[in-house]
Write a protein that holds these residues in place. Structure first.
Motif, PDB file in Angstrom:
ATOM      1  N   GLN A   1       0.833  -1.208   0.000  1.00  0.00           N
ATOM      2  CA  GLN A   1       0.000   0.000   0.000  1.00  0.00           C
ATOM      3  C   GLN A   1       0.866   1.255   0.000  1.00  0.00           C
ATOM      4  N   VAL A   2       1.909   1.251   0.822  1.00  0.00           N
ATOM      5  CA  VAL A   2       2.808   2.403   0.928  1.00  0.00           C
ATOM      6  C   VAL A   2       3.485   2.686  -0.409  1.00  0.00           C
ATOM      7  N   LEU A   3       4.010   1.644  -1.041  1.00  0.00           N
ATOM      8  CA  LEU A   3       4.710   1.829  -2.310  1.00  0.00           C
ATOM      9  C   LEU A   3       3.757   2.333  -3.390  1.00  0.00           C
ATOM     10  N   SER A   4       2.527   1.826  -3.401  1.00  0.00           N
ATOM     11  CA  SER A   4       1.529   2.284  -4.358  1.00  0.00           C
ATOM     12  C   SER A   4       1.160   3.742  -4.117  1.00  0.00           C
ATOM     13  N   ASP A   5       1.029   4.126  -2.850  1.00  0.00           N
ATOM     14  CA  ASP A   5       0.701   5.518  -2.530  1.00  0.00           C
ATOM     15  C   ASP A   5       1.820   6.468  -2.941  1.00  0.00           C
ATOM     16  N   LEU A   6       3.059   6.043  -2.783  1.00  0.00           N
ATOM     17  CA  LEU A   6       4.179   6.878  -3.218  1.00  0.00           C
ATOM     18  C   LEU A   6       4.193   7.019  -4.736  1.00  0.00           C
ATOM     19  N   ASP A   7       3.838   5.939  -5.452  1.00  0.00           N
ATOM     20  CA  ASP A   7       3.695   6.033  -6.911  1.00  0.00           C
ATOM     21  C   ASP A   7       2.644   7.081  -7.273  1.00  0.00           C
ATOM     22  N   ALA A   8       1.526   7.059  -6.546  1.00  0.00           N
ATOM     23  CA  ALA A   8       0.443   8.009  -6.814  1.00  0.00           C
ATOM     24  C   ALA A   8       0.892   9.437  -6.542  1.00  0.00           C
ATOM     25  N   ALA A   9       1.637   9.634  -5.471  1.00  0.00           N
ATOM     26  CA  ALA A   9       2.124  10.972  -5.141  1.00  0.00           C
ATOM     27  C   ALA A   9       3.089  11.490  -6.200  1.00  0.00           C
ATOM     28  N   ALA A  10       3.967  10.615  -6.686  1.00  0.00           N
ATOM     29  CA  ALA A  10       4.921  11.012  -7.719  1.00  0.00           C
ATOM     30  C   ALA A  10       4.196  11.389  -9.013  1.00  0.00           C
ATOM     31  N   ALA A  11       3.194  10.591  -9.385  1.00  0.00           N
ATOM     32  CA  ALA A  11       2.430  10.883 -10.602  1.00  0.00           C
ATOM     33  C   ALA A  11       1.663  12.193 -10.469  1.00  0.00           C
TER      34      ALA A  11
END
Length: 276
Positions: free
Chosen positions: A127-137
Motif C-alpha cells: 500500500q505504501v509503495l503504491s501511494d508513493l507512486d500516486a504521489a509522484a504521478a
C-alpha cells in the motif's frame, strides 16, 4: 506581554499544535520555515483505492521542478515533516509528504508510541509503495513536477521505506534514508527489509545513521554496507559516531545540530551529484 513576544508565542504555539500528541512537548530547537514565496498546504491526491491526504510545498513561480517525496516518521505528517517540505521548496523542489497511515488510523490523535505502533503494524508495504507512486504521478500532473528528476528522503519508519521504494521504482534518481531500520524478520504485510534488496539495488541511496542509535545496531549497518558492495547502485552509508536515533528531528531532545546540518548538506550534494 510585549507585542513581539506575544507574536512569537502565538506562532510557536500554532507550530506546536501541528504535532502528534505523542511528541509533545516540543523542543525549543524546533525550526520554523516560513511559506513566503511558496505554495504550501494540504492537498488531496487520487490513489488506487480512493484519496490520499498529503502536504505539499513548492515555489510559487517557475517552470518545472525536481520532485522529492518526503516519507514521514512513525508519528505521521506533522509540523516537522511539513517544515522539511518547505525547506525543500526553498531549494527549488516540489516536495510532497503523503500521509501513509491514514487508512489504518490517525496517529496525530494518539498520545503515546505504544498506541501508535499497533496502527503502523497494520500498514502494508505494498500500500505504501503504491501511494508513493500516486504521489509522484500527481506531482507531475498537478504540481509542475519533473518526472525525470524524482527523489525521495525519509526518516526512521520512512527511512526504511526509502530503501524499499528505491528498489520498487527504478525511475527514482537518488534517495537519502535517515536512520531507517535495515534488518528484520519478514511478515505478511512487510515481507522484505532493506537488507533483502541491497544486492540488487540500482538507485543510489545515501544512508545516514547514528553510532549511538539504540534501536538500529551498528552491526546491521555494516551488514547493509557489505551487501551494497555487490549492487550497481553506488549507494553509500555515513555513520555519525556520537549521534542517537532521530538526530535530524529538531523538535525532539535527540536533535544533534552539527550532525543534522552535515546530513542536510550531504543530502543536497547527493541529489546534485545525481542530477536532481
Amino acid at each position: 506581554m510585549p507585542d513581539l513576544t506575544r507574536r512569537r508565542f502565538v506562532i510557536t504555539a500554532a507550530f506546536a499544535s501541528g504535532f502528534a500528541l505523542a511528541v509533545q512537548p516540543i523542543a525549543s530547537s524546533a525550526i520554523m520555515t516560513g511559506a513566503e514565496g511558496l505554495i504550501a498546504g494540504a492537498v488531496k491526491i487520487p490513489a488506487k483505492d480512493g484519496e490520499l491526504s498529503a502536504y505539499r510545498a513548492m515555489p510559487a513561480t517557475g517552470g518545472t521542478f525536481p520532485i522529492v517525496l518526503v516519507i514521514h516518521e512513525i508519528f505521521g505528517v506533522h509540523a516537522h515533516i511539513e517544515d522539511v517540505c518547505r525547506r525543500f521548496a526553498r531549494l527549488g523542489y516540489v516536495a510532497i509528504a503523503p500521509d501513509l497511515f491514514k487508512r489504518q488510523g490517525d496517529v496525530s490523535k494518539l498520545s503515546s508510541i505504544d498506541e501508535i505502533r499497533p496502527v503502523v503494524a497494520k500498514v502494508p508495504d505494498a500500500q505504501v509503495l503504491s501511494d508513493l507512486d500516486a504521489a509522484a504521478a500527481w506531482a507531475v500532473k498537478a504540481s509542475k513536477g519533473n518526472a525525470a528528476k524524482l527523489t525521495t528522503t525519509g526518516f526512521c519508519w520512512g527511512g526504511r521505506i526509502v530503501w524499499l521504494y528505491a528498489a520498487h521504482n527504478p525511475n527514482v534518481k537518488a534517495s537519502v534514508a535517515w536512520y531507517g531500520r535495515l534488518v528484520g524478520d519478514g511478515m505478511p504485510l512487510m515481507p522484505k527489509n532493506p537488507i533483502d534488496i541491497a544486492s540488487t539495488l540500482k538507485v543510489p541511496v545515501l544512508g545516514l545513521y547514528g553510532g549511538k542509535d539504540t534501536g538500529i545496531a551498528l552491526d546491521s549497518v555494516e551488514q547493509m554496507r557489505d551487501r551494497l558492495k555487490s549492487s550497481s547502485s553506488k549507494s553509500e552509508i555515513v555513520v555519525y559516531p556520537n549521534a542517537p536515533h532521530a538526530f535530524f528531528a529538531d523538535y525532539r531532545p535527540s536533535y544533534r545540530e552539527a550532525d543534522a546540518k552535515d546530513g542536510w548538506r550531504r543530502l543536497q550534494a547527493w541529489f546534485k551529484q545525481h542530477g536532481v
